[in-house]
Design a protein around this motif. Structure first.
Motif, PDB file in Angstrom:
ATOM      1  N   ASP A  56       0.657  -1.066  -0.386  1.00  0.00           N
ATOM      2  CA  ASP A  56       0.082  -0.179  -0.207  1.00  0.00           C
ATOM      3  C   ASP A  56       0.940   1.599   0.196  1.00  0.00           C
ATOM      4  O   ASP A  56       0.311   2.535  -0.541  1.00  0.00           O
ATOM      5  N   HIS A  57       2.190   1.315   0.724  1.00  0.00           N
ATOM      6  CA  HIS A  57       2.920   2.572   0.475  1.00  0.00           C
ATOM      7  C   HIS A  57       3.447   2.440  -0.852  1.00  0.00           C
ATOM      8  O   HIS A  57       4.309   3.388  -1.193  1.00  0.00           O
ATOM      9  N   PHE A  58       3.565   1.744  -2.118  1.00  0.00           N
ATOM     10  CA  PHE A  58       3.746   1.684  -3.215  1.00  0.00           C
ATOM     11  C   PHE A  58       2.574   1.988  -4.333  1.00  0.00           C
ATOM     12  O   PHE A  58       1.467   2.062  -4.328  1.00  0.00           O
ATOM     13  N   GLU A  59       2.378   3.039  -5.658  1.00  0.00           N
ATOM     14  CA  GLU A  59       1.924   2.823  -6.462  1.00  0.00           C
ATOM     15  C   GLU A  59       3.000   2.991  -7.582  1.00  0.00           C
ATOM     16  O   GLU A  59       3.952   2.931  -7.731  1.00  0.00           O
ATOM     17  N   PHE A  60       2.061   2.266  -8.754  1.00  0.00           N
ATOM     18  CA  PHE A  60       3.057   1.391 -10.165  1.00  0.00           C
ATOM     19  C   PHE A  60       1.147   2.142 -11.159  1.00  0.00           C
ATOM     20  O   PHE A  60       0.642   1.002 -11.573  1.00  0.00           O
ATOM     21  N   LEU A  61       1.994   3.318 -12.019  1.00  0.00           N
ATOM     22  CA  LEU A  61       1.222   3.280 -13.193  1.00  0.00           C
ATOM     23  C   LEU A  61       1.472   3.665 -14.374  1.00  0.00           C
ATOM     24  O   LEU A  61       3.066   3.543 -14.563  1.00  0.00           O
ATOM     25  N   VAL A  70       2.971   3.502 -23.151  1.00  0.00           N
ATOM     26  CA  VAL A  70       4.155   4.571 -23.347  1.00  0.00           C
ATOM     27  C   VAL A  70       4.453   4.817 -22.430  1.00  0.00           C
ATOM     28  O   VAL A  70       5.524   6.212 -22.933  1.00  0.00           O
ATOM     29  N   GLY A  71       4.483   4.565 -21.281  1.00  0.00           N
ATOM     30  CA  GLY A  71       5.373   5.322 -20.069  1.00  0.00           C
ATOM     31  C   GLY A  71       4.902   4.891 -18.606  1.00  0.00           C
ATOM     32  O   GLY A  71       3.773   3.805 -18.793  1.00  0.00           O
ATOM     33  N   PHE A  72       5.587   4.552 -17.939  1.00  0.00           N
ATOM     34  CA  PHE A  72       5.661   4.206 -16.488  1.00  0.00           C
ATOM     35  C   PHE A  72       5.603   5.168 -15.299  1.00  0.00           C
ATOM     36  O   PHE A  72       7.180   6.222 -15.516  1.00  0.00           O
ATOM     37  N   LEU A  73       5.259   4.883 -14.205  1.00  0.00           N
ATOM     38  CA  LEU A  73       5.849   5.467 -12.872  1.00  0.00           C
ATOM     39  C   LEU A  73       5.651   4.509 -11.975  1.00  0.00           C
ATOM     40  O   LEU A  73       4.488   4.263 -11.377  1.00  0.00           O
ATOM     41  N   VAL A  96      11.344   6.751 -10.413  1.00  0.00           N
ATOM     42  CA  VAL A  96      10.726   6.002 -11.585  1.00  0.00           C
ATOM     43  C   VAL A  96       9.858   6.645 -12.465  1.00  0.00           C
ATOM     44  O   VAL A  96       8.571   6.481 -12.220  1.00  0.00           O
ATOM     45  N   LEU A  97      10.087   7.980 -13.419  1.00  0.00           N
ATOM     46  CA  LEU A  97       8.917   7.848 -14.698  1.00  0.00           C
ATOM     47  C   LEU A  97       9.697   7.866 -15.886  1.00  0.00           C
ATOM     48  O   LEU A  97      10.888   8.232 -15.925  1.00  0.00           O
ATOM     49  N   LEU A  98       9.322   7.257 -16.908  1.00  0.00           N
ATOM     50  CA  LEU A  98       9.631   6.833 -17.914  1.00  0.00           C
ATOM     51  C   LEU A  98       8.805   6.465 -18.777  1.00  0.00           C
ATOM     52  O   LEU A  98       7.751   5.841 -18.382  1.00  0.00           O
ATOM     53  N   VAL A  99       8.896   7.498 -20.089  1.00  0.00           N
ATOM     54  CA  VAL A  99       8.560   7.971 -21.417  1.00  0.00           C
ATOM     55  C   VAL A  99       9.051   7.584 -22.593  1.00  0.00           C
ATOM     56  O   VAL A  99       9.829   8.398 -23.108  1.00  0.00           O
ATOM     57  N   THR A 100       8.105   6.578 -23.067  1.00  0.00           N
ATOM     58  CA  THR A 100       8.977   6.265 -24.322  1.00  0.00           C
ATOM     59  C   THR A 100       9.385   7.549 -25.046  1.00  0.00           C
ATOM     60  O   THR A 100       8.522   8.452 -25.378  1.00  0.00           O
ATOM     61  N   GLU A 101      10.402   7.906 -25.865  1.00  0.00           N
ATOM     62  CA  GLU A 101      10.828   8.762 -26.819  1.00  0.00           C
ATOM     63  C   GLU A 101      10.077   9.867 -27.866  1.00  0.00           C
ATOM     64  O   GLU A 101       9.386  10.967 -27.464  1.00  0.00           O
ATOM     65  N   LEU A 130      12.277  13.969  -5.734  1.00  0.00           N
ATOM     66  CA  LEU A 130      12.303  12.984  -6.638  1.00  0.00           C
ATOM     67  C   LEU A 130      14.454  13.314  -7.044  1.00  0.00           C
ATOM     68  O   LEU A 130      14.233  13.830  -6.989  1.00  0.00           O
ATOM     69  N   ASN A 131      14.531  12.432  -7.531  1.00  0.00           N
ATOM     70  CA  ASN A 131      16.614  12.280  -8.222  1.00  0.00           C
ATOM     71  C   ASN A 131      16.058  12.176  -9.367  1.00  0.00           C
ATOM     72  O   ASN A 131      15.098  11.696 -10.144  1.00  0.00           O
TER      73      ASN A 131
END
Length: 161
Positions: A56-61, A70-73, A96-101, A130-131
């Motif tokens: 419950d302390h993590f979110e994964f979208l 096309v992306g996730f967080l 982590v935040l990553l979106v396809t180029e 965030l870093n």
């Protein structure tokens, strides 16, 4: 482009691994003295994702456009009440935040961040951290547009000798 934001589900795992690989390649190109390609036995396994979804302390979208991820967080809540020298607060931390180029500057990243912010507020978070690596100028500009400011700096160098 309108992105649909939803929680990760097990059928997304392979696509998320592909996106991680895209991010890994960017990191390797910029900092080969730090990053390397993971061998297939050490890749992010389903169990890694399952644990996040169960906690419950993590979110994964994920962000989807036309049915394509096309992306996730990934984010989690940090409870500062455990440290005696910090003000009692809950902090949302974006791991982590990553979106396809090809989907950058189309709203997917902002939609993912908005989803994370909403989730953090629902968990009583009062701020978000965030870093980001200095070489990632696109990410730095993105976070600047969202109102993020530098609160600390992590420095690095080779050891002399």
């Amino acid at each position: 482009m309108d992105s649909t934001i939803r929680r990760v589900a097990p059928p997304d795992y392979d696509r998320i691994r592909e996106l991680f690989t895209e991010g890994d390649e960017m990191n390797i190109a910029a900092m080969p003295h730090v990053f390397k390609r993971a061998d297939s036995t050490r890749r992010r396994r389903d169990e890694y994702f399952d644990l996040m979804l169960a906690d419950d302390h993590f979110e994964f979208l994920v962000a989807e456009d036309a049915g394509r991820v096309v992306g996730f967080l990934q984010a989690h809540i940090v409870d500062a009440r455990r440290a005696p020298n910090l003000v009692d607060r809950q902090t949302l931390f974006i791991d982590v935040l990553l979106v396809t180029e090809d989907s950058r500057k189309c709203g997917a990243g902002k939609a993912l961040m908005d989803g994370a912010h909403a989730w953090g507020r629902s968990r009583s978070a009062t701020d978000v951290e965030l870093n980001v690596y200095e070489f990632n100028e696109g990410a730095l500009a993105f976070y600047d547009r969202l109102g993020y400011v530098t609160s600390s700096r992590r420095l690095w160098r080779d050891l002399p000798g």
